[in-house]
Design a protein around this motif. Sequence first.
Motif, PDB file in Angstrom:
ATOM      1  N   PHE A 167     -12.293  58.118  11.960  1.00  0.00           N
ATOM      2  CA  PHE A 167     -13.719  57.948  11.660  1.00  0.00           C
ATOM      3  C   PHE A 167     -14.151  56.545  12.091  1.00  0.00           C
ATOM      4  N   LYS A 168     -15.026  56.465  13.085  1.00  0.00           N
ATOM      5  CA  LYS A 168     -15.351  55.185  13.698  1.00  0.00           C
ATOM      6  C   LYS A 168     -16.646  54.556  13.184  1.00  0.00           C
ATOM      7  N   SER A 169     -17.222  55.149  12.176  1.00  0.00           N
ATOM      8  CA  SER A 169     -18.401  54.547  11.565  1.00  0.00           C
ATOM      9  C   SER A 169     -17.980  53.834  10.274  1.00  0.00           C
ATOM     10  N   LYS A 170     -18.897  53.687   9.331  1.00  0.00           N
ATOM     11  CA  LYS A 170     -18.641  52.887   8.138  1.00  0.00           C
ATOM     12  C   LYS A 170     -17.840  53.666   7.089  1.00  0.00           C
ATOM     13  N   ILE A 171     -16.755  53.050   6.605  1.00  0.00           N
ATOM     14  CA  ILE A 171     -15.921  53.644   5.552  1.00  0.00           C
ATOM     15  C   ILE A 171     -16.015  52.771   4.309  1.00  0.00           C
ATOM     16  N   ILE A 172     -16.300  53.403   3.185  1.00  0.00           N
ATOM     17  CA  ILE A 172     -16.394  52.694   1.905  1.00  0.00           C
ATOM     18  C   ILE A 172     -15.365  53.295   0.949  1.00  0.00           C
ATOM     19  N   LEU A 173     -14.644  52.430   0.262  1.00  0.00           N
ATOM     20  CA  LEU A 173     -13.692  52.881  -0.753  1.00  0.00           C
ATOM     21  C   LEU A 173     -14.311  52.678  -2.126  1.00  0.00           C
ATOM     22  N   SER A 174     -14.375  53.759  -2.904  1.00  0.00           N
ATOM     23  CA  SER A 174     -14.878  53.702  -4.270  1.00  0.00           C
ATOM     24  C   SER A 174     -13.693  53.834  -5.214  1.00  0.00           C
ATOM     25  N   THR A 175     -13.454  52.821  -6.033  1.00  0.00           N
ATOM     26  CA  THR A 175     -12.218  52.733  -6.815  1.00  0.00           C
ATOM     27  C   THR A 175     -12.447  51.986  -8.118  1.00  0.00           C
ATOM     28  N   ASN A 176     -11.527  52.144  -9.063  1.00  0.00           N
ATOM     29  CA  ASN A 176     -11.588  51.306 -10.260  1.00  0.00           C
ATOM     30  C   ASN A 176     -10.767  50.032 -10.088  1.00  0.00           C
ATOM     31  N   ALA A 177     -10.064  49.927  -8.969  1.00  0.00           N
ATOM     32  CA  ALA A 177      -9.341  48.712  -8.542  1.00  0.00           C
ATOM     33  C   ALA A 177      -8.165  48.335  -9.437  1.00  0.00           C
ATOM     34  N   THR A 178      -7.812  49.188 -10.375  1.00  0.00           N
ATOM     35  CA  THR A 178      -6.714  48.836 -11.282  1.00  0.00           C
ATOM     36  C   THR A 178      -5.347  49.007 -10.644  1.00  0.00           C
ATOM     37  N   LEU A 179      -5.288  49.802  -9.573  1.00  0.00           N
ATOM     38  CA  LEU A 179      -4.002  50.102  -8.943  1.00  0.00           C
ATOM     39  C   LEU A 179      -3.766  49.288  -7.666  1.00  0.00           C
ATOM     40  N   ILE A 180      -4.699  48.415  -7.337  1.00  0.00           N
ATOM     41  CA  ILE A 180      -4.558  47.609  -6.126  1.00  0.00           C
ATOM     42  C   ILE A 180      -3.585  46.452  -6.371  1.00  0.00           C
ATOM     43  N   LYS A 181      -2.507  46.419  -5.616  1.00  0.00           N
ATOM     44  CA  LYS A 181      -1.560  45.309  -5.692  1.00  0.00           C
ATOM     45  C   LYS A 181      -1.968  44.225  -4.701  1.00  0.00           C
ATOM     46  N   VAL A 219      -9.272  43.295 -12.500  1.00  0.00           N
ATOM     47  CA  VAL A 219     -10.280  43.608 -11.489  1.00  0.00           C
ATOM     48  C   VAL A 219     -10.918  42.333 -10.939  1.00  0.00           C
ATOM     49  N   ILE A 220     -11.240  41.403 -11.811  1.00  0.00           N
ATOM     50  CA  ILE A 220     -11.879  40.162 -11.356  1.00  0.00           C
ATOM     51  C   ILE A 220     -10.962  39.400 -10.409  1.00  0.00           C
ATOM     52  N   ASN A 221      -9.692  39.323 -10.739  1.00  0.00           N
ATOM     53  CA  ASN A 221      -8.735  38.641  -9.859  1.00  0.00           C
ATOM     54  C   ASN A 221      -8.630  39.352  -8.505  1.00  0.00           C
ATOM     55  N   THR A 222      -8.662  40.684  -8.542  1.00  0.00           N
ATOM     56  CA  THR A 222      -8.603  41.460  -7.299  1.00  0.00           C
ATOM     57  C   THR A 222      -9.844  41.225  -6.444  1.00  0.00           C
ATOM     58  N   VAL A 223     -11.001  41.183  -7.080  1.00  0.00           N
ATOM     59  CA  VAL A 223     -12.249  40.915  -6.361  1.00  0.00           C
ATOM     60  C   VAL A 223     -12.185  39.559  -5.666  1.00  0.00           C
ATOM     61  N   LYS A 224     -11.729  38.551  -6.384  1.00  0.00           N
ATOM     62  CA  LYS A 224     -11.639  37.201  -5.804  1.00  0.00           C
ATOM     63  C   LYS A 224     -10.683  37.181  -4.614  1.00  0.00           C
ATOM     64  N   LEU A 225      -9.580  37.902  -4.725  1.00  0.00           N
ATOM     65  CA  LEU A 225      -8.603  37.919  -3.650  1.00  0.00           C
ATOM     66  C   LEU A 225      -9.144  38.664  -2.428  1.00  0.00           C
ATOM     67  N   ILE A 226      -9.859  39.765  -2.681  1.00  0.00           N
ATOM     68  CA  ILE A 226     -10.472  40.510  -1.575  1.00  0.00           C
ATOM     69  C   ILE A 226     -11.457  39.621  -0.823  1.00  0.00           C
ATOM     70  N   LYS A 227     -12.276  38.887  -1.570  1.00  0.00           N
ATOM     71  CA  LYS A 227     -13.237  37.992  -0.933  1.00  0.00           C
ATOM     72  C   LYS A 227     -12.524  36.905  -0.130  1.00  0.00           C
ATOM     73  N   SER A 228     -11.438  36.408  -0.650  1.00  0.00           N
ATOM     74  CA  SER A 228     -10.701  35.353   0.059  1.00  0.00           C
ATOM     75  C   SER A 228     -10.106  35.852   1.369  1.00  0.00           C
TER      76      SER A 228
END
Length: 412
Positions: A167-181, A219-228
């Motif tokens: 899929f070469k257009s926009k992909i969005i992931l909708s998640t609760n982010a609790t399982l993201i390492k 989740v907040i820590n994950t958000v900060k890391l994603i932004k970084s």
Amino acid sequence: MSDRYFAKCVCDVMINNKQVILANKINGKWAKIPIECYQVIKYSIENKLPLDNLYDVFTLDEDKKYFEKVIDKIQELGFVSCSIVDEFKLHRINSVTFSPTNRCNLKCDYCCVDSKIENIDYLDTNQIKKAIDNIVKLNPRVLIISGGEPMLRGDFFEILAYTKDKFKSKIILSTNATLIKDSQIDEIINGLHAIEISLDGYDEVSCSNIRGKGIFDKVINTVKLIKSKGLNRISLSLVVGKNNANDVEKFKKLSEVLGVKSIIRNFVSIGRGSENSCRYLEDKLDISYISKDDYKDENSIHANMCKAGVNQLSIDCKGDVYPCPNLEYEDLKMFNILEFEEGILDIILNRDMDIFDRFDNLKPVNIEKCKDCDINAFCSTCPSQMYTLKNDKNMFEANCNKMKKILEPIVW
């Protein structure tokens, strides 16, 4: 200047004494005009005449100038075309939401799809890949991978990689982010357009009241890391009801500090939410929560512009395709994505399916007892709410009376 014609096919009309409201079905914008101007517009429609040819209907110059201003205004709102348009058609699906699982490691009491850990996965990896192949054929602008919690699938990363490749257009992931390492973030966000995270709180206490202990900091820590790591298109969502209405501004402030987008969704009494509505709603007969800021003035009100099933589709964990994630009912099932047939996209865009008639019948402008109401284009603008209301007479009447009390003083 090119001839200007009124596009009747995009307009809902409400009349109250000597005033008329024109409500755009596509963009939700609306205008209130004198009935004399509407009568001239109606005449132009019936006789297929350009609007600008009708100024001389008015005797006084000031009336002619006023009518010209009305035409300019309704052109801004999308009611005017340079040619006669009998039917509006979208030429592309905007978004497809695909839920490869309805399992979830959380059990939020407002969940509209009743996701829980004990649910089963119906589609195997190869079937998921086939579904992605067929979604590509639908050619939406955006593909949202949702759930349940999509990361619960053991093949999540294989599915995500396959999706990014196909899929070469926009992909969005909708998640609760609790399982993201932390170690997985690069693999997740590489090639991702955006990530949507449900949080439902501005601190540990408010978040844990809905989602469980320890989730907020994770989740907040994950958000900060994603932004970084360079992905800045991040949104945090909050479902609001009477229980947490005072949290909204604090939630928005948190999002602002984090540099992410805040999304506020009003609680709706559907799915698992209907079992817990007393926590979110003031009255057990309410269908959804209404905040004090939802209907402040004319600018806060939009007309019924829902085009579910055309500008958006939802695919559940079985591969069944529905108009939207909140309308996943058997009588509104469109087809199964694994049984994709050539030409299905044109059929969808032309609305050439029986379910579109059933969908349209969920709009107040088409409901018999609502047809003559002077606020019907503004009331219960989400068809998923009407799907519930139509089966409960007491709830229907209660919400009807409530919306009239709120809307009539503002729109008229």
